[in-house]
Design a protein around this motif. Sequence first.
Motif, PDB file in Angstrom:
ATOM      1  N   UNK A 155      29.142  -2.273 115.428  1.00 35.13           N
ATOM      2  CA  UNK A 155      30.242  -2.670 114.553  1.00 35.13           C
ATOM      3  C   UNK A 155      29.830  -2.502 113.088  1.00 35.13           C
ATOM      4  N   UNK A 156      30.742  -1.892 112.315  1.00 42.47           N
ATOM      5  CA  UNK A 156      30.492  -1.677 110.890  1.00 42.47           C
ATOM      6  C   UNK A 156      31.077  -2.824 110.073  1.00 42.47           C
ATOM      7  N   UNK A 157      30.379  -3.203 109.023  1.00 40.40           N
ATOM      8  CA  UNK A 157      30.931  -4.125 108.035  1.00 40.40           C
ATOM      9  C   UNK A 157      31.615  -3.314 106.935  1.00 40.40           C
ATOM     10  N   UNK A 158      32.629  -3.878 106.264  1.00 38.37           N
ATOM     11  CA  UNK A 158      33.361  -3.142 105.212  1.00 38.37           C
ATOM     12  C   UNK A 158      32.562  -3.107 103.905  1.00 38.37           C
ATOM     13  N   UNK A 159      31.499  -2.344 103.908  1.00 37.90           N
ATOM     14  CA  UNK A 159      30.560  -2.341 102.788  1.00 37.90           C
ATOM     15  C   UNK A 159      31.222  -1.891 101.479  1.00 37.90           C
ATOM     16  N   UNK A 160      31.997  -0.829 101.534  1.00 34.95           N
ATOM     17  CA  UNK A 160      32.630  -0.334 100.310  1.00 34.95           C
ATOM     18  C   UNK A 160      33.561  -1.377  99.709  1.00 34.95           C
ATOM     19  N   UNK A 161      34.352  -2.016 100.550  1.00 34.89           N
ATOM     20  CA  UNK A 161      35.314  -3.007 100.071  1.00 34.89           C
ATOM     21  C   UNK A 161      34.598  -4.244  99.525  1.00 34.89           C
ATOM     22  N   UNK A 162      33.516  -4.642 100.188  1.00 34.60           N
ATOM     23  CA  UNK A 162      32.746  -5.793  99.705  1.00 34.60           C
ATOM     24  C   UNK A 162      32.099  -5.468  98.364  1.00 34.60           C
ATOM     25  N   UNK A 173      23.958  -6.508  95.330  1.00 41.01           N
ATOM     26  CA  UNK A 173      24.493  -6.231  96.665  1.00 41.01           C
ATOM     27  C   UNK A 173      23.553  -5.275  97.382  1.00 41.01           C
ATOM     28  N   UNK A 174      22.993  -5.749  98.501  1.00 42.20           N
ATOM     29  CA  UNK A 174      22.047  -4.955  99.303  1.00 42.20           C
ATOM     30  C   UNK A 174      22.627  -4.715 100.694  1.00 42.20           C
ATOM     31  N   UNK A 175      22.390  -3.521 101.225  1.00 34.20           N
ATOM     32  CA  UNK A 175      22.771  -3.254 102.604  1.00 34.20           C
ATOM     33  C   UNK A 175      21.597  -2.667 103.367  1.00 34.20           C
ATOM     34  N   UNK A 176      21.415  -3.168 104.569  1.00 31.46           N
ATOM     35  CA  UNK A 176      20.475  -2.583 105.519  1.00 31.46           C
ATOM     36  C   UNK A 176      21.242  -1.457 106.220  1.00 31.46           C
ATOM     37  N   UNK A 177      20.920  -0.223 105.847  1.00 34.60           N
ATOM     38  CA  UNK A 177      21.644   0.943 106.377  1.00 34.60           C
ATOM     39  C   UNK A 177      20.836   1.684 107.429  1.00 34.60           C
ATOM     40  N   UNK A 178      19.899   0.986 108.065  1.00 36.81           N
ATOM     41  CA  UNK A 178      19.014   1.631 109.034  1.00 36.81           C
ATOM     42  C   UNK A 178      19.794   2.311 110.156  1.00 36.81           C
ATOM     43  N   UNK A 179      20.848   1.666 110.674  1.00 35.69           N
ATOM     44  CA  UNK A 179      21.620   2.255 111.766  1.00 35.69           C
ATOM     45  C   UNK A 179      22.729   3.178 111.270  1.00 35.69           C
ATOM     46  N   UNK A 180      22.983   3.162 109.984  1.00 36.91           N
ATOM     47  CA  UNK A 180      24.068   3.978 109.429  1.00 36.91           C
ATOM     48  C   UNK A 180      23.571   5.283 108.824  1.00 36.91           C
ATOM     49  N   UNK A 181      22.389   5.238 108.202  1.00 37.63           N
ATOM     50  CA  UNK A 181      21.883   6.412 107.499  1.00 37.63           C
ATOM     51  C   UNK A 181      21.633   7.547 108.499  1.00 37.63           C
ATOM     52  N   UNK A 182      22.199   8.689 108.213  1.00 32.52           N
ATOM     53  CA  UNK A 182      22.075   9.823 109.112  1.00 32.52           C
ATOM     54  C   UNK A 182      23.293  10.038 109.981  1.00 32.52           C
ATOM     55  N   UNK A 183      24.152   9.011 110.082  1.00 37.44           N
ATOM     56  CA  UNK A 183      25.390   9.147 110.852  1.00 37.44           C
ATOM     57  C   UNK A 183      26.627   8.965 109.995  1.00 37.44           C
ATOM     58  N   UNK A 184      26.522   8.124 108.978  1.00 33.90           N
ATOM     59  CA  UNK A 184      27.649   7.840 108.102  1.00 33.90           C
ATOM     60  C   UNK A 184      27.506   8.589 106.774  1.00 33.90           C
ATOM     61  N   UNK A 185      28.650   8.853 106.130  1.00 37.76           N
ATOM     62  CA  UNK A 185      28.632   9.381 104.771  1.00 37.76           C
ATOM     63  C   UNK A 185      28.411   8.213 103.822  1.00 37.76           C
ATOM     64  N   UNK A 186      27.314   8.243 103.091  1.00 39.52           N
ATOM     65  CA  UNK A 186      26.938   7.131 102.224  1.00 39.52           C
ATOM     66  C   UNK A 186      26.950   7.590 100.772  1.00 39.52           C
ATOM     67  N   UNK A 187      27.689   6.871  99.955  1.00 37.98           N
ATOM     68  CA  UNK A 187      27.736   7.117  98.517  1.00 37.98           C
ATOM     69  C   UNK A 187      27.500   5.775  97.839  1.00 37.98           C
ATOM     70  N   UNK A 188      26.302   5.591  97.319  1.00 41.90           N
ATOM     71  CA  UNK A 188      25.935   4.284  96.766  1.00 41.90           C
ATOM     72  C   UNK A 188      26.768   3.923  95.548  1.00 41.90           C
ATOM     73  N   UNK A 189      27.209   4.912  94.806  1.00 41.49           N
ATOM     74  CA  UNK A 189      28.047   4.635  93.632  1.00 41.49           C
ATOM     75  C   UNK A 189      29.447   4.201  94.059  1.00 41.49           C
ATOM     76  N   UNK A 190      30.028   4.917  94.999  1.00 40.94           N
ATOM     77  CA  UNK A 190      31.375   4.579  95.471  1.00 40.94           C
ATOM     78  C   UNK A 190      31.405   3.221  96.150  1.00 40.94           C
ATOM     79  N   UNK A 191      30.278   2.830  96.759  1.00 41.92           N
ATOM     80  CA  UNK A 191      30.202   1.544  97.450  1.00 41.92           C
ATOM     81  C   UNK A 191      29.688   0.429  96.542  1.00 41.92           C
ATOM     82  N   UNK A 192      29.367   0.763  95.302  1.00 37.40           N
ATOM     83  CA  UNK A 192      28.892  -0.226  94.325  1.00 37.40           C
ATOM     84  C   UNK A 192      27.675  -0.986  94.852  1.00 37.40           C
TER      85      UNK A 192
END
Length: 381
Positions: A155-162, A173-192
């Motif tokens: 299950x994903x948390x709404x990181x961008x919205x948070x 604001x910190x996120x543990x992206x261990x299970x997301x990195x490599x599968x999700x499109x991650x933009x640290x600026x867009x997600x603040x």
Amino acid sequence: MTMIYLDHGATTPMHPQVIETMTDVMTTVFGNPSSIHQLGRQAQHLVTTSRQKIAQSIHAEEDDIMFTSGGTESDNTAIIQTAHSRQHLGKHIITSKVEHPAVLRPMEALVEEGFEVTFLPVDEQGLLSVDDVLAALRPDTILVSLMWTNNETGVRFPIKEIGLALQEHQTYFHTDAVQAYGLETIDVEACHLDLLSATGHKINGPKGTGFLYCRSGISLPPFMRGGEQEEHRRAGTENVPAITGLAKASELLTETEKRHRQLTYREFHDQILTRLCAEGIEFEVNGDQEQHSAHVLNLWFSGVPNNLLLMHLDLKGIALSIGSACTAGNVHPSHVLETMFGKDAQRVAESVRFSFGLGNTSREIDYMLDHLVPIINRLKK
């Protein structure tokens, strides 16, 4: 015996091109990146280009990437060093009850030091809303740390919205992206995002590698003290072969490859659920299936003890898991499922995790199901 590996949420096999890259570096580049001679400069060049590749993968600046030994060190550094360096602004921290132990354990240590940590629950679908976070936010909150994708349910948390909702607050604001990195499109600026943790061994890279993204302008005291490596942020001679392996693994996971994997894993989901329904197997899916990463499927088989199920499957050469690899070696039940359903819920002891990755095929899924179905029927009797 053929081994069917469906535990990629725990760790992943190294990609052949990663092995080739690391072997070449280990064979030809042995200089210390801090040395000023030619061999040192050669090693430093590999570290620099690797840092650039990692930064590009999350739309960050090169200088914002610090190499670490993995997700645990990255999480610990982000959490503990933020707390210690910002306690003059407040001593309140927000996280969730379903985080990985690499987040929960340092949080518990900070509580012992006098910090106040709010551990947010999730609902029965494993979901956490922006409103949940904002309701816990206080003027003295200095850190919000929430995982991108849950390692047990997917299950994903709404990181961008948070991230957007926290923009006007002093908190990091910190996120543990261990299970997301490599599968999700991650933009640290867009997600603040201010801080992000990732590791290499979950993306078909080497174990013992990872990185911490730390936004420009944030200066955390070093967690590892000694030399002046990583721009004075982390002491210790860089593991050049492993760093290049991490960068190569990241480079191989293009946006096209990510989409292909997500689609393939969704097909595995459908294949498993369709077959179980056709065979009359009683089951339920744990976790919301809309806000969900396709590489994890967590199922409850009512009346089937998960430890016995995993043992019987292992005897057939099929590897699944109960929960986090950092706790599965002992008898503790899943803290994630306990949070979702309650500590005394029957399904906590009757749920298993399928997690997919490089090398898995539809034929392997069929092979697994050919054994899973009769084992379940036998154990229920």
